[in-house]
Design a protein around this motif. Sequence first.
Motif, PDB file in Angstrom:
ATOM      1  N   ARG A 227       0.897  -1.158   0.000  1.00  0.00           N
ATOM      2  CA  ARG A 227       0.000   0.000   0.000  1.00  0.00           C
ATOM      3  C   ARG A 227       0.937   1.210   0.000  1.00  0.00           C
ATOM      4  O   ARG A 227       1.444   1.604   1.044  1.00  0.00           O
ATOM      5  CB  ARG A 227      -0.879  -0.004   1.243  1.00  0.00           C
TER       6      ARG A 227
ATOM      7  N   THR B 297      -9.727  -8.209  -4.705  1.00  0.00           N
ATOM      8  CA  THR B 297      -9.715  -8.066  -3.249  1.00  0.00           C
ATOM      9  C   THR B 297     -10.657  -9.105  -2.655  1.00  0.00           C
ATOM     10  O   THR B 297     -11.705  -9.391  -3.258  1.00  0.00           O
ATOM     11  CB  THR B 297     -10.166  -6.663  -2.780  1.00  0.00           C
ATOM     12  N   ILE B 298     -10.301  -9.631  -1.508  1.00  0.00           N
ATOM     13  CA  ILE B 298     -11.191 -10.625  -0.892  1.00  0.00           C
ATOM     14  C   ILE B 298     -12.477  -9.974  -0.368  1.00  0.00           C
ATOM     15  O   ILE B 298     -13.433 -10.660  -0.051  1.00  0.00           O
ATOM     16  CB  ILE B 298     -10.495 -11.392   0.262  1.00  0.00           C
ATOM     17  N   ASP B 299     -12.489  -8.636  -0.254  1.00  0.00           N
ATOM     18  CA  ASP B 299     -13.612  -7.959   0.412  1.00  0.00           C
ATOM     19  C   ASP B 299     -14.896  -7.906  -0.428  1.00  0.00           C
ATOM     20  O   ASP B 299     -15.979  -7.694   0.108  1.00  0.00           O
ATOM     21  CB  ASP B 299     -13.217  -6.525   0.792  1.00  0.00           C
TER      22      ASP B 299
ATOM     23  N   MET C 192     -12.684 -11.185   8.036  1.00  0.00           N
ATOM     24  CA  MET C 192     -12.234  -9.955   7.360  1.00  0.00           C
ATOM     25  C   MET C 192     -13.317  -9.381   6.447  1.00  0.00           C
ATOM     26  O   MET C 192     -14.406  -9.934   6.329  1.00  0.00           O
ATOM     27  CB  MET C 192     -10.976 -10.250   6.554  1.00  0.00           C
ATOM     28  N   GLY C 193     -12.961  -8.316   5.788  1.00  0.00           N
ATOM     29  CA  GLY C 193     -13.887  -7.691   4.836  1.00  0.00           C
ATOM     30  C   GLY C 193     -13.878  -6.179   4.927  1.00  0.00           C
ATOM     31  O   GLY C 193     -14.623  -5.517   4.222  1.00  0.00           O
ATOM     32  N   ARG C 194     -13.073  -5.647   5.821  1.00  0.00           N
ATOM     33  CA  ARG C 194     -13.016  -4.199   6.061  1.00  0.00           C
ATOM     34  C   ARG C 194     -14.426  -3.668   6.322  1.00  0.00           C
ATOM     35  O   ARG C 194     -15.057  -4.134   7.259  1.00  0.00           O
ATOM     36  CB  ARG C 194     -12.357  -3.496   4.872  1.00  0.00           C
TER      37      ARG C 194
ATOM     38  N   GLU D 154     -15.240  -7.757  10.790  1.00  0.00           N
ATOM     39  CA  GLU D 154     -14.285  -6.858  11.445  1.00  0.00           C
ATOM     40  C   GLU D 154     -14.757  -5.399  11.438  1.00  0.00           C
ATOM     41  O   GLU D 154     -14.394  -4.635  12.325  1.00  0.00           O
ATOM     42  CB  GLU D 154     -12.888  -6.975  10.813  1.00  0.00           C
TER      43      GLU D 154
ATOM     44  N   HIS E 112      -5.411 -13.288   8.606  1.00  0.00           N
ATOM     45  CA  HIS E 112      -4.858 -13.348   7.252  1.00  0.00           C
ATOM     46  C   HIS E 112      -4.898 -14.723   6.599  1.00  0.00           C
ATOM     47  O   HIS E 112      -4.591 -14.830   5.410  1.00  0.00           O
ATOM     48  CB  HIS E 112      -3.428 -12.804   7.260  1.00  0.00           C
TER      49      HIS E 112
ATOM     50  N   ARG F 153      -6.723 -14.763   3.434  1.00  0.00           N
ATOM     51  CA  ARG F 153      -6.194 -14.191   2.190  1.00  0.00           C
ATOM     52  C   ARG F 153      -5.355 -15.185   1.386  1.00  0.00           C
ATOM     53  O   ARG F 153      -5.008 -14.908   0.231  1.00  0.00           O
ATOM     54  CB  ARG F 153      -5.351 -12.957   2.520  1.00  0.00           C
TER      55      ARG F 153
HETATM   56  O1  F6P Z   1      -8.684  -5.552   1.858  1.00  0.00           O
HETATM   57  C1  F6P Z   1      -8.322  -6.843   2.211  1.00  0.00           C
HETATM   58  C2  F6P Z   1      -8.102  -6.945   3.701  1.00  0.00           C
HETATM   59  O2  F6P Z   1      -7.716  -8.278   3.993  1.00  0.00           O
HETATM   60  C3  F6P Z   1      -9.288  -6.522   4.569  1.00  0.00           C
HETATM   61  O3  F6P Z   1     -10.280  -7.501   4.659  1.00  0.00           O
HETATM   62  C4  F6P Z   1      -8.597  -6.200   5.861  1.00  0.00           C
HETATM   63  O4  F6P Z   1      -9.331  -5.242   6.590  1.00  0.00           O
HETATM   64  C5  F6P Z   1      -7.283  -5.626   5.419  1.00  0.00           C
HETATM   65  O5  F6P Z   1      -7.061  -6.086   4.095  1.00  0.00           O
HETATM   66  C6  F6P Z   1      -6.108  -5.990   6.271  1.00  0.00           C
HETATM   67  O6  F6P Z   1      -5.018  -5.286   5.809  1.00  0.00           O
HETATM   68  P1  F6P Z   1      -3.511  -5.650   6.161  1.00  0.00           P
HETATM   69  O7  F6P Z   1      -3.172  -6.936   5.483  1.00  0.00           O
HETATM   70  O8  F6P Z   1      -2.728  -4.507   5.646  1.00  0.00           O
HETATM   71  O9  F6P Z   1      -3.454  -5.816   7.646  1.00  0.00           O
END
Ligand code: F6P
Length: 324
Positions: free
Chosen positions: A72, A126-128, A170-172, A223, A253, A256
């Motif tokens: 990022r 993205t998994i979201d 997850m899923g933001r 989350e 994670h 992912r």
């Molecule tokens: O956007 C994908 C994601 O896995 C979200 O579900 C989660 O909130 C975020 O990324 C976690 O980010 P990082 O891997 O930077 O901790």
Amino acid sequence: IKNIAVLTSGGDAPGMNACIRAVVRTAIFNNIGVYGAIQGYEGLINNNLKKLDSRSVSGIIHLGGTILKTARSLEFKTDEGMQKAYNNLKANEIDALVVIGGDGTFKGAKEFSEKFGIKVIGIPGTIDNDLYGTDFTIGYDTALNTTIEAIDKIRDTADSHDRLFFIEVMGRDSGCIALRSAICTGAEAVLLPERDTTIEELVQELVAGSAAKKNSRIVIVAEGNKLGSAYEVSKMVKYRVQNYDPKVTVLGHLQRGGSPSAFDRILAGRLGFSAVNELLKGSTNCMVGLSGNNIIVTQLNEALTQHTFKLENDLMEMKEILSI
Ligand code: F6P
């Protein structure tokens, strides 16, 4: 178009490699050179660009993660970072970018394209599953299946001990993984970012489950829900539901990783193929997506300003009824 660069940015998602493979091979088929930018936009800024050929993407279709690595990038948000990226693209005679990622990735791409006139096509990865302009994002199906597999295993031990489990997924800000994993695993309750649930409502649901003589309980905690983390929710509920021994699992994670599902591999192939074809048609500043099994193209401007995910009421209602 002489050369393009492809990159993955933001959180990795299973199927990104299958998508890179599709982009590289479709471009080469059309006599376009391809560079892979390593670590997303960082690769453009640092001139970390790797020339790719058909063999560079052999044996990766089944691999999770991304061979191009991802990041990022904060520097790409600055004028200086973007200028460096542009200079490196020009020096390598790269005229267009294919970016695979989520909305942060697309925001950067849109700004870059508007400032410097570089053609860009976005591919939702993205998994979201939280992007407008596609029914599904690459990686979501695999992540959902991984999540379900993990929850099923927790159910075995929850049943054996008559326990109450709070499982954080997850899923933001999106409840896609949470709602669908709750349906697929027969969870008793789900806390979603898109819906306000009070602790009282949750307790009532769990107490009703006791009355119905359920021996285990699974609560899926997205989350991004407003009540707090699975640990916080567990603490709030602990003394209010009798005869259960609350436990918390944060899946994190592991959601992912893993080999992409058939669905994600095919989606990744279709979107990668279409992205290059869109560039050949002269399209720019847009994303390719899937709508009702057709490939569609949406302007990034629209994709980034429209509301992304609405909870399907029928799914919500069905979940409530099927978990009585
Ligand atoms: O956007 C994908 C994601 O896995 C979200 O579900 C989660 O909130 C975020 O990324 C976690 O980010 P990082 O891997 O930077 O901790």
